[in-house]
Design a protein around this motif. Structure first.
Motif, PDB file in Angstrom:
ATOM      1  N   ASN A 151     -12.876  -4.693   4.587  1.00  0.00           N
ATOM      2  CA  ASN A 151     -11.545  -5.297   4.474  1.00  0.00           C
ATOM      3  C   ASN A 151     -10.453  -4.230   4.445  1.00  0.00           C
ATOM      4  OD1 ASN A 151      -9.279  -6.539   2.332  1.00  0.00           O
ATOM      5  ND2 ASN A 151     -10.065  -7.995   3.823  1.00  0.00           N
ATOM      6  N   PRO A 152      -9.421  -4.339   5.290  1.00  0.00           N
ATOM      7  CA  PRO A 152      -8.337  -3.340   5.277  1.00  0.00           C
ATOM      8  C   PRO A 152      -7.533  -3.403   3.992  1.00  0.00           C
ATOM      9  CG  PRO A 152      -7.782  -5.166   6.737  1.00  0.00           C
ATOM     10  CD  PRO A 152      -9.212  -5.365   6.328  1.00  0.00           C
ATOM     11  N   ILE A 153      -7.146  -2.233   3.492  1.00  0.00           N
ATOM     12  CA  ILE A 153      -6.417  -2.134   2.232  1.00  0.00           C
ATOM     13  C   ILE A 153      -4.990  -1.693   2.508  1.00  0.00           C
ATOM     14  CG2 ILE A 153      -6.357  -1.066  -0.047  1.00  0.00           C
ATOM     15  CD1 ILE A 153      -9.322  -0.571   0.177  1.00  0.00           C
ATOM     16  N   ASP A 154      -4.034  -2.388   1.954  1.00  0.00           N
ATOM     17  CA  ASP A 154      -2.628  -2.035   2.102  1.00  0.00           C
ATOM     18  C   ASP A 154      -1.911  -2.385   0.811  1.00  0.00           C
ATOM     19  OD1 ASP A 154      -0.237  -1.192   3.097  1.00  0.00           O
ATOM     20  OD2 ASP A 154      -0.351  -2.334   4.956  1.00  0.00           O
ATOM     21  N   ALA A 155      -0.708  -1.848   0.665  1.00  0.00           N
ATOM     22  CA  ALA A 155       0.042  -2.096  -0.565  1.00  0.00           C
ATOM     23  C   ALA A 155       0.798  -3.421  -0.504  1.00  0.00           C
ATOM     24  CB  ALA A 155       1.015  -0.947  -0.830  1.00  0.00           C
ATOM     25  N   ILE A 156       1.375  -3.713   0.640  1.00  0.00           N
ATOM     26  CA  ILE A 156       2.195  -4.906   0.796  1.00  0.00           C
ATOM     27  C   ILE A 156       1.672  -5.734   1.962  1.00  0.00           C
ATOM     28  CG2 ILE A 156       4.298  -3.973  -0.228  1.00  0.00           C
ATOM     29  CD1 ILE A 156       5.227  -3.149   2.499  1.00  0.00           C
ATOM     30  N   PRO A 157       1.787  -7.053   1.896  1.00  0.00           N
ATOM     31  CA  PRO A 157       1.315  -7.895   3.006  1.00  0.00           C
ATOM     32  C   PRO A 157       2.238  -7.773   4.209  1.00  0.00           C
ATOM     33  CG  PRO A 157       2.397  -9.236   1.335  1.00  0.00           C
ATOM     34  CD  PRO A 157       2.322  -7.840   0.775  1.00  0.00           C
ATOM     35  N   ASP A 158       1.645  -7.880   5.386  1.00  0.00           N
ATOM     36  CA  ASP A 158       2.418  -7.794   6.626  1.00  0.00           C
ATOM     37  C   ASP A 158       2.927  -9.197   6.988  1.00  0.00           C
ATOM     38  OD1 ASP A 158       3.564  -7.169   8.992  1.00  0.00           O
ATOM     39  OD2 ASP A 158       1.710  -6.684  10.058  1.00  0.00           O
TER      40      ASP A 158
ATOM     41  N   LEU B 149       3.840   6.717   5.660  1.00  0.00           N
ATOM     42  CA  LEU B 149       3.987   8.036   5.051  1.00  0.00           C
ATOM     43  C   LEU B 149       5.194   8.747   5.658  1.00  0.00           C
ATOM     44  CD1 LEU B 149       1.162  10.372   3.984  1.00  0.00           C
ATOM     45  CD2 LEU B 149       2.967  11.369   5.358  1.00  0.00           C
ATOM     46  N   TRP B 150       6.027   9.317   4.785  1.00  0.00           N
ATOM     47  CA  TRP B 150       7.166  10.143   5.186  1.00  0.00           C
ATOM     48  C   TRP B 150       6.928  11.554   4.656  1.00  0.00           C
ATOM     49  CZ3 TRP B 150      12.680   8.024   5.763  1.00  0.00           C
ATOM     50  CH2 TRP B 150      12.666   6.726   6.289  1.00  0.00           C
ATOM     51  N   TYR B 151       7.252  12.542   5.453  1.00  0.00           N
ATOM     52  CA  TYR B 151       7.110  13.930   5.007  1.00  0.00           C
ATOM     53  C   TYR B 151       8.285  14.755   5.522  1.00  0.00           C
ATOM     54  CZ  TYR B 151       5.521  14.883   9.776  1.00  0.00           C
ATOM     55  OH  TYR B 151       5.455  14.993  11.143  1.00  0.00           O
ATOM     56  N   THR B 152       8.569  15.836   4.839  1.00  0.00           N
ATOM     57  CA  THR B 152       9.572  16.802   5.273  1.00  0.00           C
ATOM     58  C   THR B 152       8.935  18.189   5.248  1.00  0.00           C
ATOM     59  OG1 THR B 152      10.415  17.069   3.015  1.00  0.00           O
ATOM     60  CG2 THR B 152      11.503  15.426   4.407  1.00  0.00           C
ATOM     61  N   LEU B 153       9.622  19.127   5.858  1.00  0.00           N
ATOM     62  CA  LEU B 153       9.156  20.505   5.897  1.00  0.00           C
ATOM     63  C   LEU B 153       9.930  21.338   4.885  1.00  0.00           C
ATOM     64  CD1 LEU B 153       8.846  21.118   9.763  1.00  0.00           C
ATOM     65  CD2 LEU B 153       7.040  20.517   8.135  1.00  0.00           C
TER      66      LEU B 153
ATOM     67  N   ALA C 137      -4.560   0.712   6.191  1.00  0.00           N
ATOM     68  CA  ALA C 137      -3.533   1.676   5.763  1.00  0.00           C
ATOM     69  C   ALA C 137      -4.120   2.789   4.911  1.00  0.00           C
ATOM     70  CB  ALA C 137      -2.423   0.947   4.998  1.00  0.00           C
ATOM     71  N   ALA C 138      -4.994   2.442   3.981  1.00  0.00           N
ATOM     72  CA  ALA C 138      -5.573   3.462   3.100  1.00  0.00           C
ATOM     73  C   ALA C 138      -6.383   4.483   3.882  1.00  0.00           C
ATOM     74  CB  ALA C 138      -6.442   2.795   2.040  1.00  0.00           C
ATOM     75  N   ALA C 139      -7.187   4.017   4.850  1.00  0.00           N
ATOM     76  CA  ALA C 139      -8.006   4.932   5.652  1.00  0.00           C
ATOM     77  C   ALA C 139      -7.144   5.808   6.549  1.00  0.00           C
ATOM     78  CB  ALA C 139      -9.009   4.135   6.491  1.00  0.00           C
ATOM     79  N   VAL C 140      -6.093   5.226   7.129  1.00  0.00           N
ATOM     80  CA  VAL C 140      -5.212   6.004   8.010  1.00  0.00           C
ATOM     81  C   VAL C 140      -4.472   7.082   7.224  1.00  0.00           C
ATOM     82  CG1 VAL C 140      -3.198   5.870   9.544  1.00  0.00           C
ATOM     83  CG2 VAL C 140      -4.965   4.109   9.657  1.00  0.00           C
ATOM     84  N   ILE C 141      -3.986   6.749   6.035  1.00  0.00           N
ATOM     85  CA  ILE C 141      -3.278   7.735   5.207  1.00  0.00           C
ATOM     86  C   ILE C 141      -4.202   8.885   4.841  1.00  0.00           C
ATOM     87  CG2 ILE C 141      -2.200   8.092   2.956  1.00  0.00           C
ATOM     88  CD1 ILE C 141      -1.086   5.257   3.156  1.00  0.00           C
TER      89      ILE C 141
ATOM     90  N   ARG D 297       2.457   5.609   0.710  1.00  0.00           N
ATOM     91  CA  ARG D 297       2.031   4.275   0.306  1.00  0.00           C
ATOM     92  C   ARG D 297       0.640   4.292  -0.302  1.00  0.00           C
ATOM     93  NH1 ARG D 297       2.125  -0.377   4.708  1.00  0.00           N
ATOM     94  NH2 ARG D 297       4.246   0.418   4.965  1.00  0.00           N
ATOM     95  N   GLY D 298      -0.110   5.367  -0.073  1.00  0.00           N
ATOM     96  CA  GLY D 298      -1.449   5.453  -0.631  1.00  0.00           C
ATOM     97  C   GLY D 298      -1.467   5.390  -2.143  1.00  0.00           C
ATOM     98  N   GLU D 299      -0.418   5.922  -2.805  1.00  0.00           N
ATOM     99  CA  GLU D 299      -0.352   5.866  -4.260  1.00  0.00           C
ATOM    100  C   GLU D 299      -0.228   4.429  -4.749  1.00  0.00           C
ATOM    101  OE1 GLU D 299       2.884   8.314  -5.384  1.00  0.00           O
ATOM    102  OE2 GLU D 299       1.963  10.190  -4.676  1.00  0.00           O
ATOM    103  N   LEU D 300       0.602   3.636  -4.079  1.00  0.00           N
ATOM    104  CA  LEU D 300       0.755   2.232  -4.459  1.00  0.00           C
ATOM    105  C   LEU D 300      -0.528   1.458  -4.192  1.00  0.00           C
ATOM    106  CD1 LEU D 300       2.630   0.031  -5.509  1.00  0.00           C
ATOM    107  CD2 LEU D 300       3.475  -0.296  -3.177  1.00  0.00           C
ATOM    108  N   ILE D 301      -1.212   1.797  -3.087  1.00  0.00           N
ATOM    109  CA  ILE D 301      -2.487   1.138  -2.784  1.00  0.00           C
ATOM    110  C   ILE D 301      -3.515   1.437  -3.873  1.00  0.00           C
ATOM    111  CG2 ILE D 301      -4.411   1.098  -1.164  1.00  0.00           C
ATOM    112  CD1 ILE D 301      -2.400   1.628   1.066  1.00  0.00           C
TER     113      ILE D 301
END
Length: 431
Positions: free
Chosen positions: A34-41, A140-144, A294-298, A324-328
């Motif tokens: 089953n796919p895991i995500d924080a919020i429903p699509d 996921l958002w990231y900066t340098l 989402a969890a696996a992709v992150i 979003r992995g933290e919320l998941i």
């Protein structure tokens, strides 16, 4: 009907145990799948078409791009409606399909229609499909964090190294870059000099375009050795652009430096990205593909980021802004804690009030089996494990426990009454 089911279950206890064990094993595999995500699509089933025509105003974009695309895309099968938005240099078309339509089938239909619609658009304008992600695909958002590099170098590192590395991760639809400057050679033409030398802007553009090219010749053999002949003409510096001849007048070449100034600068920006009030940053947004876990992709993206960071210049590192992995993980931990608490409370309640450990054990066994069966249904209806579905399961656990306690207490009561009646019968018989 219920009495017959109970009677059959009591008569075939081994079969009931085997079916329960099979259901538990099936549910365990369903939980992993089953796919895991924080919020429903809850986003609409849409395909985005965007078109660039830089330098043009919103009204011109609306008349020559947005309106023709909207009118031609409205006849697609299984479509709800089409929305269009025009802005400076950009046009966005949102094609909304029915909820039961496969998103990749919808993208194929839109591509087929765009192949015929493109003829009615201005020359050089080419509509493109947006990423195959949903409205909640930003995982996921990231900066340098690069204090020793300027914004232009950071954006080049993001666009030409990091973006290509992360796009290869399975389940990633797009890496959207933001912030910094996109380096470019900028040629500022002096209109007075153009008039003096009797030149036009298209002539200057054509001369620069023709001189920024590379062509191949042929293979030349000499003394049993083959030589490949080619012409390398890519522009690599400001001086090379300045020395490009535009036209000859009286056998005197008129170069770009005679009519314009050339400089290395950044593309015109419509905004900036500031982080925590400490200055501008460059980064990217990871967009997840439709229907992925989402969890696996992150997890895969983070592993790829660690690998890509090995090739960074000294002092450069990733700074994750949104994960979003933290919320998941918090959602999954919440359901685990709820299960443990429910099992402990049920055991205590049954043991304290009934003084019967077998009744408590029967109720505790019901919880994992019912939970596993619920994930089988989630997969059957293509529902991910998110805050709403896990909260519903947590609430349902309380109902399951309540029913188990009531049924156990009821069974215990009737068995006690039957046992008392049997004892009375035994006393009467003995007398």
């Amino acid at each position: 009907m219920v009495h017959r089911i109970i009677e059959w279950s009591l008569q075939n206890r081994f079969i009931v145990l085997v079916l329960s064990a099979a259901l538990l094993v099936w549910g365990a595999f369903a939980i992993k799948k089953n796919p895991i995500d924080a919020i429903p699509d809850l986003s609409e089933n849409q395909v985005i078409v965007f078109t660039e025509w830089m330098g043009r105003g919103p009204q011109l974009i609306e008349d020559q791009i947005t309106y023709p695309l909207v009118t031609n895309l409205q006849g697609l099968p299984k479509i709800k409606y089409v929305r269009g938005t025009s802005m400076f240099g950009m046009s966005f078309i949102y094609v909304i399909f029915n909820d039961d339509v496969d998103v990749y089938w919808a993208r194929e239909r839109v591509l087929e229609r765009l192949s015929t619609v493109s003829r009615s658009l201005p020359t050089g304008v080419s509509p493109q499909l947006g990423p195959d992600g949903t409205g909640v695909g930003h995982i996921l958002w990231y900066t340098l964090d690069a204090p020793e590099m300027d914004l232009g170098e950071q954006r080049a590192l993001q666009d030409w190294y990091i973006k290509f590395a992360l796009q290869n991760v399975e389940g990633v639809s797009e890496i959207a870059s933001f912030g910094g400057f996109q380096k470019q050679y900028q040629i500022t033409v002096d209109p007075n000099k153009l008039l003096y030398y009797r030149l036009s802007v298209p002539e200057v553009m054509s001369a620069i375009r023709l001189n920024n090219n590379e062509s191949g010749g042929r293979k030349f053999e000499l003394s049993d050795i083959g030589y490949i002949i080619k012409t390398s003409g890519y522009l690599q510096s400001i001086e090379e652009i300045e020395n490009i001849p535009v036209k000859n007048q009286a056998s005197i070449p008129i170069r770009v430096s005679d009519i314009a100034s050339v400089q290395m600068t950044g593309e015109t920006r419509l905004g900036i990205f500031d982080q925590d009030g400490e200055g501008e940053r460059v980064g990217g947004i990871v967009v997840m593909r439709y229907g992925e876990n989402a969890a696996a992709v992150i997890e895969k993206v983070k592993a790829k980021m660690s690998e890509a960071a090995k090739g960074f210049p000294k002092g450069v590192k990733f700074d994750i802004v949104y994960d979003r992995g933290e919320l998941i993980q918090e959602s999954v931990d919440s359901i685990k804690h709820t299960l443990i608490e429910e099992m402990i409370v049920v055991s205590l309640v049954v043991i304290i009030f009934l003084f019967h450990w077998r009744s408590a054990l029967s109720i505790i066994i019901q919880i994992p089996i019912t939970l596993a069966a619920s994930f089988i249904l989630l997969n059957a209806f293509s529902i991910s494990s998110n805050i709403m579905s896990l909260t519903g399961i947590a609430l349902a656990i309380g109902v399951i426990v309540d029913n188990g306690i009531i049924m156990s207490e009821n069974a215990y009561k009737h068995l006690s009454q039957r046992y008392e009646e049997w004892q009375e019968q035994q006393k009467t018989t003995s007398l």
